[in-house]
Design a protein around this motif. Structure first.
Motif, PDB file in Angstrom:
ATOM      1  N   ASP A 401       0.853  -1.188   0.000  1.00  0.00           N
ATOM      2  CA  ASP A 401       0.000   0.000   0.000  1.00  0.00           C
ATOM      3  C   ASP A 401       0.888   1.237   0.000  1.00  0.00           C
ATOM      4  OD1 ASP A 401      -1.774   2.041   0.378  1.00  0.00           O
ATOM      5  OD2 ASP A 401      -2.930   1.015   1.933  1.00  0.00           O
ATOM      6  N   SER A 403       0.156   4.323   0.177  1.00  0.00           N
ATOM      7  CA  SER A 403      -0.275   5.381   1.096  1.00  0.00           C
ATOM      8  C   SER A 403       0.385   5.244   2.461  1.00  0.00           C
ATOM      9  CB  SER A 403      -1.799   5.370   1.237  1.00  0.00           C
ATOM     10  OG  SER A 403      -2.245   4.115   1.732  1.00  0.00           O
ATOM     11  N   ARG A 406       3.930   6.480   2.038  1.00  0.00           N
ATOM     12  CA  ARG A 406       3.972   7.943   2.000  1.00  0.00           C
ATOM     13  C   ARG A 406       3.737   8.540   3.378  1.00  0.00           C
ATOM     14  NH1 ARG A 406       1.042   7.220  -2.907  1.00  0.00           N
ATOM     15  NH2 ARG A 406      -0.911   7.612  -1.793  1.00  0.00           N
ATOM     16  N   TRP A 407       2.793   7.931   4.126  1.00  0.00           N
ATOM     17  CA  TRP A 407       2.476   8.447   5.465  1.00  0.00           C
ATOM     18  C   TRP A 407       3.707   8.435   6.371  1.00  0.00           C
ATOM     19  CZ3 TRP A 407       0.917   4.473   9.519  1.00  0.00           C
ATOM     20  CH2 TRP A 407       0.831   5.058  10.782  1.00  0.00           C
ATOM     21  N   GLU A 421      -0.935  13.450   0.399  1.00  0.00           N
ATOM     22  CA  GLU A 421      -1.655  12.481   1.209  1.00  0.00           C
ATOM     23  C   GLU A 421      -2.144  13.120   2.503  1.00  0.00           C
ATOM     24  OE1 GLU A 421      -3.222   8.791   2.406  1.00  0.00           O
ATOM     25  OE2 GLU A 421      -2.508   9.502   0.471  1.00  0.00           O
ATOM     26  N   ARG A 425      -6.122  13.635   3.743  1.00  0.00           N
ATOM     27  CA  ARG A 425      -6.646  13.098   4.993  1.00  0.00           C
ATOM     28  C   ARG A 425      -7.266  14.218   5.834  1.00  0.00           C
ATOM     29  NH1 ARG A 425      -3.142   9.201   8.281  1.00  0.00           N
ATOM     30  NH2 ARG A 425      -5.221   8.607   8.925  1.00  0.00           N
TER      31      ARG A 425
END
Length: 433
Positions: A401, A403, A406-407, A421, A425
Motif C-alpha cells: 500500500d 499510502s 507515503r504516510w 496524502e 486526509r
C-alpha cells in the motif's frame, strides 16, 4: 528449684531460706506478684503480659524493691499499680506516650504519601495507584488501628483471597504490595507495631508476564490497523510509542521544551521512579519525522492545547490522557508496544546492555553501574535506536500500500506525494466533522 506458691506476708518471707540458686515464691492471691530469693537478698517483683485481640504483644517484669526496705503490704500495692500499667499496654519505666498502635491505616497512608512518595518525587500515576488501593480496596480499614492488622494477619489473608476472586490475581497482589510498603514505613515511627509485616502471611498469586509483543513479521499488519484509524494524532502517538519503547504515561506528558531536534533527543523529566530517574531518548530519523507530523496535526486538531504539548487533546490537562483503543480497531497499544520494542531490539542485534539504557531500565551487575549514559547518548545509543527503527521501516517498505509508505515518510518516497496524502486526509476529516 521449682517455683513455690503461697500467700506472701512479712512472716512467710522471713522464713524463706537462701538456696544455691535463685528461686521464686509466687503469691497465691495476686497473680504476677512474687518474691525472688537469692543468696543474699529477697526481692519483690511483678510480672505481667499485655494481650490484644488474643495475641500476646509483650511480657514485662519490674523490680519493686528489697524485702527489709519495704513491707510485703507496700510491695503488693506497688505490684498492683505495675500490673495495671502493663495490662493497659505500657511497659514499666516508660513514660506515657501515644497509645501503642493507635495510628490508623488512613494516617499511615497519608504519611507515606506525603513524607515518602511526594517528597521523593514519585510519579503521579504511581501515587494514584496507591491511593486507589488504600482508599477503594481497603476503604473499610482506613479508620481502624494499623496494629490490628499486625495482630490479626488472618484479616489480610482473607482480604487477599477476596480481592483475588473479585478483582483478579494481579490487582490483589498489587494492593498487598502497597499495604506492605505503607506498614513498613509506619513502623519507623511507631515501634509498637509488630515487626512482622502482616502481608508476609499471604500466599501470593502466581503472575505471568504478558507476552503481547510483536516480532518483525507482525509489524506490517499492525501498521495497516494503525493507518486505518481516524485520528492521525493518536496514530503518531502509538507509532512513536513503538519507535521509542517508552511508557505511554511519560510520552503523553511531553512538552515542547523537552524536545530538542537539533540535538536529536527528547528529555523525560519524570518517568517511573521520579525525577532522579530522568533520562533522554535518542531520536532516529523515523522518530523525528513522526514528531514533525505530530506537531502539524496537533496544531490543526487542537490549536489551543498545541502550544505546550507534543500530543495535545481536548482534555482537562490539555494533553492526551486515555491512550487505550478498541482491540478490534488496534490490536496492540500501550505496554504491548513497549514489549514489541524490546523484542524488535533483540531481533535487530542490539545488545542487552544497550536495550536497558534505551528503555531506562536499571542496569544489571556492578560493572554496569560505572557506565555513564550521557557519554553514549550522542553517538552509540542513537545508532542503536536507528537500527531498531530501520527494522520497523523495513516492514513499511515491504508494504504494497503506497499510502502507508507515503504516510511514514520513507526516504525513498517523494515528499510532494507525502504532502498530498496529508492534505487529503485533513480534508476527509474536516468533511466528517
Amino acid at each position: 528449684m521449682a517455683d513455690q506458691r503461697e500467700f506472701l506476708t512479712d512472716k512467710s518471707i522471713a522464713r524463706l531460706c537462701a538456696g544455691e540458686k535463685q528461686y521464686k515464691v509466687r503469691d497465691s492471691e495476686l497473680p504476677g506478684f512474687f518474691v525472688l530469693v537469692g543468696k543474699r537478698r529477697k526481692t519483690f517483683m511483678a510480672q505481667g503480659e499485655f494481650w490484644r485481640d488474643g495475641v500476646r504483644e509483650f511480657t514485662a517484669q519490674v523490680k519493686l524493691g528489697d524485702f527489709g526496705e519495704m513491707t510485703t503490704r507496700q510491695a503488693r500495692g506497688k505490684a498492683k499499680e505495675a500490673l495495671g500499667s502493663i495490662a493497659k499496654g505500657q511497659r514499666p519505666g516508660e513514660a506515657p506516650k501515644i497509645k501503642p498502635g493507635s495510628i490508623t491505616l488512613r494516617q499511615a497512608w497519608e504519611r507515606y504519601r506525603d513524607a515518602h512518595m511526594k517528597r521523593k518525587g514519585r510519579n503521579s500515576g504511581t501515587i494514584e495507584g496507591y491511593r486507589d488501593h488504600m482508599e477503594r480496596l481497603f476503604k473499610d480499614w482506613l479508620d481502624n488501628p494499623l496494629a490490628r492488622l499486625g495482630r490479626q494477619p488472618h484479616l489480610v489473608v482473607e482480604r487477599h483471597e477476596k480481592l483475588s476472586k473479585e478483582n483478579g490475581p494481579y490487582i490483589a497482589n498489587g494492593s498487598m504490595r502497597s499495604l506492605r510498603a505503607v506498614y513498613n514505613h509506619a513502623r519507623k515511627s511507631n515501634p509498637d507495631l509488630l515487626a512482622v509485616n502482616p502481608v508476609s502471611a499471604i500466599d501470593w498469586n502466581k503472575e505471568h508476564r504478558r507476552n503481547t509483543g510483536m516480532g518483525p513479521n507482525d509489524i506490517s499488519g499492525w501498521l495497516r490497523e494503525l493507518y486505518a484509524m481516524d485520528n492521525p494524532l493518536r496514530q503518531e502517538f502509538h507509532l512513536f510509542t513503538l519507535f521509542s519503547g517508552s511508557r505511554p504515561t511519560a510520552l503523553k506528558k511531553i512538552r515542547f521544551e523537552h524536545v530538542d531536534l537539533r540535538r536529536r533527543i527528547i528529555h523525560i523529566p519524570r518517568p517511573k521512579g521520579g525525577e532522579e530517574k530522568a533520562f533522554d531518548i535518542p531520536l532516529s530519523r523515523p522518530m523525528i519525522r513522526s514528531i514533525i507530523r505530530a506537531i502539524r496535526w496537533g496544531r490543526i486538531l487542537y490549536s489551543a492545547q498545541a502550544t505546550p504539548w507534543l500530543f495535545p487533546a481536548d482534555s482537562e490537562p490539555g494533553h492526551l490522557v486515555e491512550h487505550k483503543e478498541e482491540r478490534n480497531i488496534l490490536s496492540k497499544w500501550g505496554n504491548d508496544l513497549r514489549q514489541s520494542y524490546r523484542t524488535l531490539a533483540q531481533a535487530a542485534g542490539v545488545s542487552e546492555l544497550d536495550i536497558h539504557l534505551l528503555m531506562n531500565h536499571s542496569l544489571p551487575g556492578v560493572n554496569a553501574g560505572y557506565i555513564t549514559r550521557d557519554r553514549l547518548l550522542r553517538d552509540h545509543l542513537r545508532q542503536q535506536q536507528q537500527r531498531i527503527s530501520e527494522l520497523i521501516a523495513h516492514s513499511v517498505l515491504s508494504e504494497r500500500d503506497p499510502s502507508i509508505v507515503r504516510w511514514l515518510g520513507s526516504a525513498n518516497v517523494d515528499e510532494t506525494a507525502g504532502r498530498t496524502e496529508t492534505k487529503h486526509r485533513f480534508e476527509t476529516m474536516s468533511m466528517a466533522a
